[in-house]
Design a protein around this motif. Structure first.
Motif, PDB file in Angstrom:
ATOM      1  N   GLU A 241     -37.289  99.548 110.525  1.00  0.00           N
ATOM      2  CA  GLU A 241     -38.415 100.332 110.038  1.00  0.00           C
ATOM      3  C   GLU A 241     -39.609 100.138 110.962  1.00  0.00           C
ATOM      4  OE1 GLU A 241     -38.868  99.824 105.889  1.00  0.00           O
ATOM      5  OE2 GLU A 241     -39.952 101.725 105.746  1.00  0.00           O
ATOM      6  N   GLU A 242     -39.763  98.921 111.423  1.00  0.00           N
ATOM      7  CA  GLU A 242     -40.903  98.589 112.272  1.00  0.00           C
ATOM      8  C   GLU A 242     -40.672  98.998 113.731  1.00  0.00           C
ATOM      9  OE1 GLU A 242     -43.429  94.525 112.925  1.00  0.00           O
ATOM     10  OE2 GLU A 242     -42.203  94.734 111.106  1.00  0.00           O
ATOM     11  N   HIS A 243     -39.460  98.740 114.216  1.00  0.00           N
ATOM     12  CA  HIS A 243     -39.221  98.881 115.655  1.00  0.00           C
ATOM     13  C   HIS A 243     -38.350 100.061 116.046  1.00  0.00           C
ATOM     14  CE1 HIS A 243     -41.110  94.973 116.320  1.00  0.00           C
ATOM     15  NE2 HIS A 243     -40.428  94.541 115.272  1.00  0.00           N
ATOM     16  N   GLY A 244     -37.820 100.803 115.068  1.00  0.00           N
ATOM     17  CA  GLY A 244     -36.961 101.941 115.392  1.00  0.00           C
ATOM     18  C   GLY A 244     -35.626 101.495 115.968  1.00  0.00           C
ATOM     19  N   TYR A 245     -34.966 102.433 116.640  1.00  0.00           N
ATOM     20  CA  TYR A 245     -33.629 102.155 117.156  1.00  0.00           C
ATOM     21  C   TYR A 245     -33.617 101.891 118.654  1.00  0.00           C
ATOM     22  CZ  TYR A 245     -31.955 103.861 112.675  1.00  0.00           C
ATOM     23  OH  TYR A 245     -31.706 104.017 111.342  1.00  0.00           O
ATOM     24  N   HIS A 246     -34.794 102.023 119.282  1.00  0.00           N
ATOM     25  CA  HIS A 246     -34.857 101.987 120.730  1.00  0.00           C
ATOM     26  C   HIS A 246     -34.266 100.702 121.327  1.00  0.00           C
ATOM     27  CE1 HIS A 246     -36.179 103.529 124.501  1.00  0.00           C
ATOM     28  NE2 HIS A 246     -36.665 102.345 124.810  1.00  0.00           N
ATOM     29  N   TRP A 247     -34.645  99.582 120.751  1.00  0.00           N
ATOM     30  CA  TRP A 247     -34.173  98.280 121.260  1.00  0.00           C
ATOM     31  C   TRP A 247     -32.655  98.172 121.186  1.00  0.00           C
ATOM     32  CZ3 TRP A 247     -32.062  94.565 117.735  1.00  0.00           C
ATOM     33  CH2 TRP A 247     -32.125  94.958 116.397  1.00  0.00           C
ATOM     34  N   LEU A 248     -32.067  98.843 120.206  1.00  0.00           N
ATOM     35  CA  LEU A 248     -30.607  98.792 120.079  1.00  0.00           C
ATOM     36  C   LEU A 248     -29.936  99.662 121.135  1.00  0.00           C
ATOM     37  CD1 LEU A 248     -30.129  98.770 116.246  1.00  0.00           C
ATOM     38  CD2 LEU A 248     -29.476  96.988 117.855  1.00  0.00           C
ATOM     39  N   ARG A 249     -30.569 100.782 121.446  1.00  0.00           N
ATOM     40  CA  ARG A 249     -30.025 101.642 122.505  1.00  0.00           C
ATOM     41  C   ARG A 249     -30.000 100.869 123.831  1.00  0.00           C
ATOM     42  NH1 ARG A 249     -29.442 106.791 120.738  1.00  0.00           N
ATOM     43  NH2 ARG A 249     -31.002 107.562 119.311  1.00  0.00           N
ATOM     44  N   GLU A 250     -31.085 100.184 124.111  1.00  0.00           N
ATOM     45  CA  GLU A 250     -31.156  99.403 125.356  1.00  0.00           C
ATOM     46  C   GLU A 250     -30.083  98.325 125.377  1.00  0.00           C
ATOM     47  OE1 GLU A 250     -35.187  98.063 125.569  1.00  0.00           O
ATOM     48  OE2 GLU A 250     -35.902 100.023 126.280  1.00  0.00           O
ATOM     49  N   LYS A 251     -29.944  97.665 124.230  1.00  0.00           N
ATOM     50  CA  LYS A 251     -28.959  96.599 124.133  1.00  0.00           C
ATOM     51  C   LYS A 251     -27.542  97.165 124.320  1.00  0.00           C
ATOM     52  CE  LYS A 251     -27.803  93.120 120.799  1.00  0.00           C
ATOM     53  NZ  LYS A 251     -28.127  92.497 119.514  1.00  0.00           N
ATOM     54  N   ALA A 252     -27.296  98.331 123.695  1.00  0.00           N
ATOM     55  CA  ALA A 252     -25.971  98.950 123.803  1.00  0.00           C
ATOM     56  C   ALA A 252     -25.681  99.346 125.243  1.00  0.00           C
ATOM     57  CB  ALA A 252     -25.885 100.174 122.883  1.00  0.00           C
ATOM     58  N   GLU A 253     -26.711  99.833 125.937  1.00  0.00           N
ATOM     59  CA  GLU A 253     -26.517 100.231 127.340  1.00  0.00           C
ATOM     60  C   GLU A 253     -26.225  99.021 128.220  1.00  0.00           C
ATOM     61  OE1 GLU A 253     -29.964 102.663 128.230  1.00  0.00           O
ATOM     62  OE2 GLU A 253     -29.162 104.164 126.826  1.00  0.00           O
ATOM     63  N   GLU A 254     -26.927  97.933 127.916  1.00  0.00           N
ATOM     64  CA  GLU A 254     -26.675  96.705 128.688  1.00  0.00           C
ATOM     65  C   GLU A 254     -25.236  96.225 128.530  1.00  0.00           C
ATOM     66  OE1 GLU A 254     -29.588  93.777 127.511  1.00  0.00           O
ATOM     67  OE2 GLU A 254     -31.192  95.100 128.230  1.00  0.00           O
ATOM     68  N   ASN A 255     -24.719  96.403 127.302  1.00  0.00           N
ATOM     69  CA  ASN A 255     -23.354  95.938 127.028  1.00  0.00           C
ATOM     70  C   ASN A 255     -22.279  96.905 127.478  1.00  0.00           C
ATOM     71  OD1 ASN A 255     -24.382  93.648 125.901  1.00  0.00           O
ATOM     72  ND2 ASN A 255     -24.311  94.421 123.804  1.00  0.00           N
TER      73      ASN A 255
END
Ligand code: ADP
Ligand code: MG
Length: 256
Positions: A241-255
């Motif tokens: 809710e606070e940070h959205g999904y952006h950080w997860l997209r970055e993490k998924a791309e890294e992986n």
């Protein structure tokens, strides 16, 4: 204790791969929420579990009570104890909510015992009234024709009442966009809260974080591009809710 085990599920729609290996276990007594932005495959997962013919499983299995339910017809899945919302989305003029629920219940009883004569009507009426009271529904609702001119909220009410009477072990609820006003959200949330207990497992699919203000999931999973990329407790929903999904997209791309 029954559990629904989704194992490495790959699903295509019109030759395009939408689900790319989803693994998830839902046990009785647990609420799992699946969240994620639009178009990431959440409804595809729900439709596949329901057995919708447009969704082709190319790999993986879904095990419940020792069977791969992907090999069963939708009604067989229901009789086994899996509740799939939107199973009967069509209006059935001439069939009341009560009649519909009684037929569905009897079908389930007969699956367990072929000799079953069906629930006696007085017993059914008593049970239905108790469930409607539990869900704070007006008794007149049972006499309405199923989904005939129902508002979004009333469809949700019918769905939750169906959930209450059928008493499945696992319920899969997809919050699709239709009729998603705050009332419909509240009806689903309050219904789930009222029915929750050690015998019910819920897979709640939603893109609306707001729903999780009313229902407290035990587990939150995030789906991005056909995969569950993050799982956690209720805190994960707050974080999103606070940070959205952006950080997860970055993490998924890294992986990747
Ligand atoms: P979500 O529920 O997460 O918003 P969906 O599962 O509805 O996502 O959709 C995931 C992707 O699959 C989208 O690109 C969507 O266009 C496609 N898709 C889903 N169902 C169908 C369908 N019946 N026909 C064609 N494409 C579909
Ligand atoms: Mg959807």
């Amino acid at each position: 204790m029954s559990q629904l085990e989704i194992r490495n599920l790959h699903v295509s729609v019109e030759d395009k791969e939408i689900l790319k290996g989803v693994t998830l276990t839902v046990k009785q007594g647990e609420i799992h929420a699946i969240m994620g932005p639009n178009g990431t495959g959440k409804s595809t997962l729900a439709y596949t579990l329901m057995g919708h013919p447009a969704y082709t499983v190319t790999e993986g299995e879904v095990i419940f009570k020792g069977q791969n339910i992907l090999e069963l017809e939708p009604d067989e899945r229901a009789r086994l104890g899996i509740f799939l919302a939107f199973q009967y989305p069509v209006a059935i003029p001439g069939v009341t909510v009560a009649n519909f629920l009684r037929s569905a219940m009897n079908a389930r009883r007969r699956a367990e015992n072929p000799e079953d004569k069906g629930i006696p009507i007085p017993e059914f009426r008593k049970m239905l009234k108790e469930k409607m009271d539990l869900l704070k529904m007006d008794h007149s609702f049972a006499g309405r024709y199923l989904n005939d001119g129902f508002s979004g909220g009333e469809k949700k009410r019918a769905e939750i009442l169906q959930l209450a009477t059928l008493q499945p072990e696992i319920a899969i609820l997809d919050e699709t966009d239709s009729g998603l006003d705050i009332d419909a959200l509240r009806i689903v949330a309050e219904g789930v809260n009222a029915l929750m207990g050690p015998h019910l497992g819920v897979l709640l699919i939603t893109h609306y974080q707001r729903l999780l203000n009313y229902v407290k999931p035990d587990f939150v999973h995030v789906m991005l591009d056909g995969r569950i990329v993050e799982s956690g407790g209720p805190d994960l929903a707050l974080h999103l809710e606070e940070h959205g999904y952006h950080w997860l997209r970055e993490k998924a791309e890294e992986n990747a």
